[in-house]
Motif scaffolding. Structure first.
Motif, mmCIF file in Angstrom:
data_model
loop_
_atom_site.group_PDB
_atom_site.id
_atom_site.type_symbol
_atom_site.label_atom_id
_atom_site.label_comp_id
_atom_site.label_asym_id
_atom_site.label_seq_id
_atom_site.Cartn_x
_atom_site.Cartn_y
_atom_site.Cartn_z
ATOM 1 N N HIS A 249 0.838 -1.200 0.000
ATOM 2 C CA HIS A 249 0.000 0.000 0.000
ATOM 3 C C HIS A 249 0.877 1.256 0.000
ATOM 4 O O HIS A 249 1.766 1.414 0.830
ATOM 5 N N VAL B 33 5.039 -9.137 2.453
ATOM 6 C CA VAL B 33 4.092 -8.247 3.133
ATOM 7 C C VAL B 33 3.411 -9.056 4.237
ATOM 8 O O VAL B 33 2.820 -10.121 3.977
ATOM 9 N N ASP B 34 3.508 -8.548 5.459
ATOM 10 C CA ASP B 34 2.915 -9.237 6.614
ATOM 11 C C ASP B 34 2.137 -8.210 7.433
ATOM 12 O O ASP B 34 2.726 -7.410 8.172
ATOM 13 N N GLY B 35 0.831 -8.233 7.261
ATOM 14 C CA GLY B 35 -0.002 -7.257 7.961
ATOM 15 C C GLY B 35 0.291 -5.853 7.443
ATOM 16 O O GLY B 35 0.211 -5.589 6.248
ATOM 17 N N ASP B 36 0.659 -4.942 8.355
ATOM 18 C CA ASP B 36 0.940 -3.574 7.922
ATOM 19 C C ASP B 36 2.437 -3.339 7.733
ATOM 20 O O ASP B 36 2.871 -2.199 7.569
ATOM 21 N N HIS B 37 3.238 -4.406 7.754
ATOM 22 C CA HIS B 37 4.675 -4.284 7.521
ATOM 23 C C HIS B 37 5.062 -4.936 6.187
ATOM 24 O O HIS B 37 4.420 -5.892 5.742
ATOM 25 N N TRP B 38 6.092 -4.400 5.578
ATOM 26 C CA TRP B 38 6.642 -5.015 4.369
ATOM 27 C C TRP B 38 8.170 -5.018 4.452
ATOM 28 O O TRP B 38 8.769 -4.216 5.171
ATOM 29 N N GLY C 91 8.619 -10.703 11.758
ATOM 30 C CA GLY C 91 8.633 -9.320 12.207
ATOM 31 C C GLY C 91 10.007 -8.776 12.526
ATOM 32 O O GLY C 91 10.116 -7.742 13.203
ATOM 33 N N LEU D 247 8.557 -12.630 7.961
ATOM 34 C CA LEU D 247 7.247 -13.027 8.484
ATOM 35 C C LEU D 247 7.240 -13.076 10.004
ATOM 36 O O LEU D 247 6.169 -13.065 10.628
ATOM 37 N N ARG E 269 6.367 0.472 6.893
ATOM 38 C CA ARG E 269 4.960 0.217 7.134
ATOM 39 C C ARG E 269 4.170 0.571 5.874
ATOM 40 O O ARG E 269 4.521 1.499 5.147
ATOM 41 N N GLN E 270 3.118 -0.178 5.630
ATOM 42 C CA GLN E 270 2.280 0.108 4.475
ATOM 43 C C GLN E 270 1.651 1.492 4.623
ATOM 44 O O GLN E 270 1.183 1.867 5.703
#
Length: 489
Positions: A285, A310-315, A347, A345, A379-380
């Motif tokens: 995003h 991409v994992d949740g709001d992190h990339w 984090g 993945l 962060r996205q």
């Protein structure tokens, strides 16, 4: 001495000239001696030997033998004409004629020996030249189709064959279905096909009196095929010619085995290379991610890789390059990429992920292999990113107005030290800015490679993709991986 497909037109011309000299010179003895007078035997001997010598040297020993016959007949007619009674005075002339004849025969024998040695040397030289031409063609062939084409071209262009057939077993052991390659009109002779099949099963060579010669293609793993070529009835073939074709068949068989091995290795390399690259990049995003990979011209698997997680709001993204080439480099790159994905993945930060990749490579205990990499995370929806550079070409921050900034780099590579600590660089990307990461296949090319910063200078976000795509032209010396992250808003 038969020579394997040597152009004999010049030799035939010389032979014809020698025969003309033998006929005209021999029968010319009568006219010359009728004018010469005494002493006839000395003048006759000089003329006799001159005719034989010139005919032999020009046309070979056969022309010399013809000259002996015609000159002897001319001498007998001139010195001892018919319907004349012989006297004691003629004994000297007869003795001289016998001596001239013996000397001429010795000369012809010597010329024949010289011709035999010369033809032997020419034949061996021609065979060596033909085999060298075959080896040159096979050295450029990498696949089986190219080996077959080079072999048939050699039969046609170097040997002058009017038609040739190559049969090839589809497996290395010679037990599978056979495929055929043709040059010229097809060899449809059933008997010839049957003999070729027997040759494939039992080995060896055979020579047909019509100029057809065949040899089995034998590799260490077993027979791989048969070469049949038609050199025409004029190509009188001897044992050395058969031996030369057998050697050519052995070279073709080894080239086939090498080409098959290359094709298998290439298939394995393609499969390994696919494991190093994601089929598609996930959507981040606020960013547009573009990446491409260009293989080298050597068709060998290398250690260039890239990935985005991409994992949740992190990339997190990575571009890496393992030193060396081949299966070992690909194995190290695979381990590095899987470690990256697991860490992303989980984090982990870019610095922590780089340390984990470092430990994974050290644990592989592959001497001399290391990895350079750039890792970026954020962060996205945010333009802030944390970037870590480990011995990799410096990533570029291309601003929306075309200004290019080089990020700070570290000379520390992954896999060299068990305990690695890298400091991240924080960057802020505004709308239209791009982070461009690439492997050293761009900068280490001939002539110093590509000056990527200069290439991208002044490029807007819309122009960036076009300029990067220029670098995708195939044929480079090294593999290249490129990843561009463009901030969209």
């Amino acid at each position: 001495m038969p020579v394997l497909v040597t152009d004999r037109s010049a030799e035939r011309t010389r032979e014809a000239a020698g025969w003309v000299i033998a006929v005209l010179g021999g029968f010319g003895v009568t006219a010359v001696l009728s004018i010469a007078g005494q002493p006839r035997q000395y003048f006759a001997g000089a003329w006799y030997m001159l005719v034989v010598a010139v005919a032999s040297l020009v046309g070979g020993w056969r022309a010399g033998a013809l000259a002996v016959l015609t000159a002897s007949a001319g001498l007998l007619w001139a010195v001892l004409p018919p319907r004349r009674e012989l006297s004691v005075d003629d004994a000297g002339d007869v003795g001289a004629l016998v001596a001239f004849f013996a000397a001429a025969v010795v000369l012809v024998v010597l010329v024949r020996s010289r011709d035999r040695v010369r033809r032997l040397a020419e034949g061996r030289s021609a065979r060596s030249t033909h085999l060298a031409q075959l080896m040159e063609g096979l050295s450029r062939a990498t696949g089986v189709e190219e080996v077959m084409a080079a072999s048939l071209d050699w039969c046609r262009d170097s040997l002058g064959a009017t038609r040739s057939l190559l049969t090839l077993s589809l497996d290395d052991g010679g037990h599978g279905t056979r495929e055929e390659w043709w040059s010229g009109h097809r060899l449809v002779d059933d008997e010839l096909r049957m003999r070729a099949d027997e040759l494939f099963d039992h080995g060896g060579t055979f020579v047909d009196r019509t100029g057809v010669i065949a040899a089995r293609l034998s590799a260490p793993a077993g027979p791989v095929g048969v070469l049949v070529t038609d050199l025409g009835p004029e190509a009188a073939l001897d044992d050395e010619d058969v031996e030369a074709l057998s050697l050519a068949a052995a070279n073709i068989a080894h080239a086939v085995a090498r080409a098959r091995l290359h094709e298998r290795e290439h298939a394995v390399a393609d499969e390994l290379q696919r494991t190093l690259l994601p089929p598609d990049l996930p959507r981040i995003h606020g960013f547009e991610a573009r990446a491409w990979f260009r293989p080298s011209a050597h068709d060998t698997v290398a250690g260039d890789f890239y990935d985005v997680v991409v994992d949740g709001d992190h990339w997190m993204a990575v571009v890496g390059d393992v030193s060396g080439k081949g299966v070992q480099a690909a194995a190290v790159a695979t381990a590095a990429r899987h470690t990256f994905r697991a860490a992303a993945l989980h984090g982990s930060s870019p610095a922590e992920t780089a340390a984990m990749i470092d430990r994974a490579i050290v644990a592989l205990r592959e001497p001399g292999l290391f990895c350079t990499a750039v890792l970026a995370a954020g962060r996205q929806g945010s333009g802030r990113a944390s970037v870590v550079v480990a011995g990799h070409p410096v990533p570029l921050l291309v601003r929306g107005d075309g200004e290019v900034e080089a990020l700070e780099a570290s000379t520390t590579v992954l896999g060299a030290l068990p305990d690695l600590a890298l400091d991240p660089t924080e960057v802020h990307l505004r709308a239209g800015d791009s982070l461009v990461v690439y492997t050293d296949g761009l900068t280490d090319g001939p002539g110093g490679g590509v000056d990527v910063a200069r290439l991208l200078a002044g490029a807007t976000s819309d122009q960036l993709v076009g300029r990067l795509d220029r670098l995708r032209a195939p044929g480079g010396r090294d593999d290249v991986a490129v990843l561009a992250l463009t901030r969209t808003g």
